[in-house]
Enzyme design. Structure first.
Site, short mmCIF file in Angstrom:
data_model
loop_
_atom_site.label_atom_id
_atom_site.label_comp_id
_atom_site.label_asym_id
_atom_site.label_seq_id
_atom_site.Cartn_x
_atom_site.Cartn_y
_atom_site.Cartn_z
N LYS A 238 0.84 -1.20 0.00
CA LYS A 238 0.00 0.00 0.00
C LYS A 238 0.88 1.26 0.00
O LYS A 238 0.69 2.17 -0.78
CB LYS A 238 -0.91 -0.04 1.23
N GLU A 244 10.48 -4.94 4.39
CA GLU A 244 10.51 -6.35 3.98
C GLU A 244 10.21 -6.48 2.48
O GLU A 244 10.90 -7.18 1.74
CB GLU A 244 9.47 -7.16 4.76
N GLY A 299 -5.07 -1.99 5.13
CA GLY A 299 -4.26 -3.11 4.65
C GLY A 299 -4.93 -4.45 4.88
O GLY A 299 -5.04 -5.29 3.98
N ARG A 300 -5.41 -4.68 6.12
CA ARG A 300 -5.98 -6.00 6.42
C ARG A 300 -7.39 -6.17 5.88
O ARG A 300 -8.02 -7.21 6.07
CB ARG A 300 -5.94 -6.23 7.94
N GLU A 385 -5.04 -7.09 15.00
CA GLU A 385 -4.55 -5.76 14.61
C GLU A 385 -5.68 -4.74 14.74
O GLU A 385 -5.44 -3.57 15.04
CB GLU A 385 -4.02 -5.80 13.17
N HIS A 416 -4.97 -33.78 17.69
CA HIS A 416 -3.86 -34.62 18.18
C HIS A 416 -2.77 -33.75 18.79
O HIS A 416 -1.64 -34.21 18.96
CB HIS A 416 -3.31 -35.45 17.02
N LYS A 544 8.03 -0.98 12.59
CA LYS A 544 8.71 -0.50 11.39
C LYS A 544 9.83 0.48 11.77
O LYS A 544 10.91 0.47 11.20
CB LYS A 544 7.71 0.15 10.42
C1 G6Q Z 1 -2.66 -3.88 7.86
C2 G6Q Z 1 -1.44 -3.26 8.34
C3 G6Q Z 1 -0.18 -3.97 7.92
C4 G6Q Z 1 0.23 -3.71 6.47
C5 G6Q Z 1 1.65 -4.17 6.28
C6 G6Q Z 1 2.14 -3.94 4.86
O1 G6Q Z 1 -3.76 -3.44 8.10
O2 G6Q Z 1 -1.42 -1.94 8.00
O3 G6Q Z 1 -0.26 -5.36 8.11
O4 G6Q Z 1 -0.64 -4.34 5.59
O5 G6Q Z 1 2.49 -3.52 7.18
O6 G6Q Z 1 2.07 -2.60 4.52
P1 G6Q Z 1 2.22 -2.14 3.03
O7 G6Q Z 1 1.11 -2.72 2.24
O8 G6Q Z 1 2.20 -0.65 3.06
O9 G6Q Z 1 3.54 -2.68 2.53
#
Ligand code: G6Q
Length: 580
Positions: A238, A244, A299-300, A385, A416, A544
């Site tokens: 986003k 990462e 994001g989520r 989150e 199990h 971050k």
């Molecule tokens: C989700 C969070 C988080 C995010 C990641 C990746 O709601 O904001 O999990 O999706 O940190 O972020 P980017 O999409 O900006 O790389």
């Protein structure tokens, strides 16, 4: 028509004026508001728990033969049977009273009408617009956002078709056989979960892979068997600033160029999904190959947006539209159904009952379906989150428990492993058992066995095994009397352990869409009652920042930032023991 369409009150205004009003509205509610745990509805539930605590569910079933029927909701091809919970009709009425005290009805309409519910980031929460298959206008900042949503969906359709049909070719003219999504958190878990859930619908000739961890082993092991000439990377971020993802994307580009040795190859092997076109261009991806989304998509909550591109490539656009349709149908149910018959609302209230009044700390999600094996991971992020918050949306510390720890794995493996603790441990762990009625793989009697296991667990958790039953069982097995005495305490199961059972007709794109939307709205309702902002994630942002400070010192031995003695010692140990 509530919810959709041009909204009223503060939202009749456009542009900045509306922004200011909406933003203030969120905080304005705070001034005269009684904290939720100070309401009479909360107090009533507290004293009701002391009435309920000694009651056994098995007795409630005996007393009321209609209990299961009365405590079931069927919607969007999903049956929710919530009768194996420690509730009576009175409990449900009291919980619904709490929902009314928290104005769940008003908040659900606010979300659908594009208010900036994410007050700490001043953002709207409009993932429901992404699956608004009715195409009714949804207004945000004085603009109908549906044409923009549809344009991106069309771009995704044409791109995914061209990859699937082999028209999109790699730099050397070969068709794409492997697609690697590079993203993390919300830019990974949703598409990963959905692609796995819908594997049955995939063409095995086109394989999807997901790389999220900054640990190089994830990328290295993923690309090891792949041919760069036939591999396409989707860089999904986003913000397009996530360490990462960018690190993995750069390494992936180097891997590609090691073989193809031509910068021009990047355009044929890299596409991006982002809200940040500047950063995408800076990375070297042609912005024509960028799929846009918007800051009103968290994001989520983003698998419905262009972040779902791997899903469209995996199952094709028509099936992705079905998934959106399934989610839309659940949205309609959530928005319009009476709270007492509203599946997400009932699940949310049951969760609150256990977390806040019965002191449950965790919630298990147990899908009896191999295709849903990533659902617990996905819901872990969605839930923890969103509602892992310690202050209200107005910034005041909460004086009650909020989001539980969400965990689980696909059945029957868990049986199990950790089910022992659910049956006989000292904690109450409310569970969601999920299973399709029809399997995509009706091989021999596998599915009947799976189904039997699932229901047997819910029954055993509810009923338990009494002293008398345990004794009779051992007597029938011919155990000696003194052995029976020794073993008896170990063989007793207290029962009365709550669970929801969700029977899904079949794991189809549409039913998966409904299921995810169901949980999204459950989480939303809980956030409303707990009065937290379910749409920010400052804890994630902290992670971050922190890594950046230590990274400087790992890169440059001479650099020394202030740290506690433990962290300092660990950094020094790392330098001393590095082989190179
Ligand atoms: C989700 C969070 C988080 C995010 C990641 C990746 O709601 O904001 O999990 O999706 O940190 O972020 P980017 O999409 O900006 O790389």
């Amino acid at each position: 028509m509530s919810g959709y369409g041009r909204s009223h009150g503060a939202h009749l205004h456009t542009g900045n004026r509306k922004k200011t009003i909406s933003f203030n509205v969120n905080f304005k509610y705070s001034t005269n508001m009684t904290e939720i745990n100070q309401t009479t509805e909360w107090a009533a539930l507290q004293s009701h728990w002391t009435e309920m605590e000694p009651l056994q569910m098995r007795d409630l079933f005996t007393e009321n033969p209609e209990r299961s029927e009365q405590m079931s909701i069927r919607q969007c091809g999903i049956l929710l049977d919530y009768s194996k919970n420690r509730v009576t009709q009175k409990t449900l009425n009291l919980l619904l009273g709490l929902a009314n005290a928290a104005d769940v009805d008003g908040w659900r309409r606010r979300m659908f009408s594009g208010e900036r519910l994410n007050n700490t980031e001043n953002r709207a929460v409009l993932h429901v617009a992404l699956r608004n298959r009715s195409n009714r206008p949804i207004w945000f900042d004085g603009e109908d956002i549906m044409p923009g949503v549809n344009a991106v969906l069309e771009k995704m359709a044409s791109f995914s078709d061209s990859v699937r049909l082999g028209e999109w070719q790699g730099h050397t003219g070969k068709r794409i056989t492997d697609v690697v999504n590079i993203g993390i958190g919300g830019s990974n878990l949703g598409p990963l979960m959905a692609c796995e859930a819908l594997k049955h619908y995939q063409d095995p000739a086109l394989r999807l892979h997901f790389v999220s961890n900054v640990d190089a082993s994830h990328l290295v092991e993923t690309v090891k068997p792949l041919n760069p000439e036939t591999t396409l990377f989707i860089v999904a971020s986003k913000t397009f600033t996530t360490q990462e993802t960018l690190t993995n994307a750069i390494t992936a580009r180097n891997w590609l160029l090691e073989t193809l040795s031509d910068e021009a190859a990047v355009a044929k092997h890299f596409v991006a999904v982002s809200t940040n076109s500047e950063k995408v261009a800076e990375f070297g991806i042609d912005t024509d190959n960028m799929f846009e989304f918007w800051d009103w998509v968290g994001g989520r909550y983003s698998l419905w947006s262009a972040i779902g591109l791997p899903i469209t490539i995996a199952i094709g656009m028509p099936a992705f539209y079905e998934m959106l349709q399934g989610a839309h149908e659940m949205d309609e149910h959530f928005l319009h159904a009476d709270l007492s018959e509203n599946m997400p609302v009932i699940m949310a209230l049951l969760g609150i009952w256990y977390v806040d009044f019965a002191q449950a700390k965790t919630h298990a999600v147990l899908p009896y379906d191999q295709y849903l094996r990533f659902l617990p991971d996905y819901l872990q992020q969605a839930d923890m989150e969103s509602n892992g918050k310690r202050v209200t949306r107005f910034g005041r510390p909460v004086e009650y428990a909020t989001g539980p720890v969400v965990w689980g794995t696909a059945g029957t493996d868990g049986q199990h492993a950790y089910y022992q603790l659910i049956h006989q441990g000292t904690q109450m762990i409310p569970c969601d058992f999920l299973i399709p009625v029809n399997s995509h793989n009706e091989t021999d009697d596998h599915h009947k066995k799976l189904f039997a296991n699932c229901l047997a667990q819910t029954e055993a958790l509810m009923k338990g095994k009494t002293r008398k039953e345990a004794r009779q069982e051992m007597e029938a097995a011919g155990l000696e009397a003194d052995k029976i005495v020794d073993l008896l305490p170990h063989k007793i199961f207290p029962g009365n352990r709550p669970s929801n059972t969700l029977l899904i007709d079949q794991i189809t794109p549409s039913r998966l869409g409904s299921l995810i939307a169901l949980y999204e709205h459950k989480i939303f309702v809980q956030g409303v009652i707990w009065r937290v902002n379910s749409f920010d994630q400052w804890g994630v942002e902290l992670g971050k920042q922190l890594a950046g400070v230590i990274l400087e010192e790992l890169m440059d031995k001479g650099k020394s930032n202030p740290h506690d003695a433990s962290t300092k010692g660990l950094i020094n140990y790392f330098h001393r023991h590095r082989k190179r």
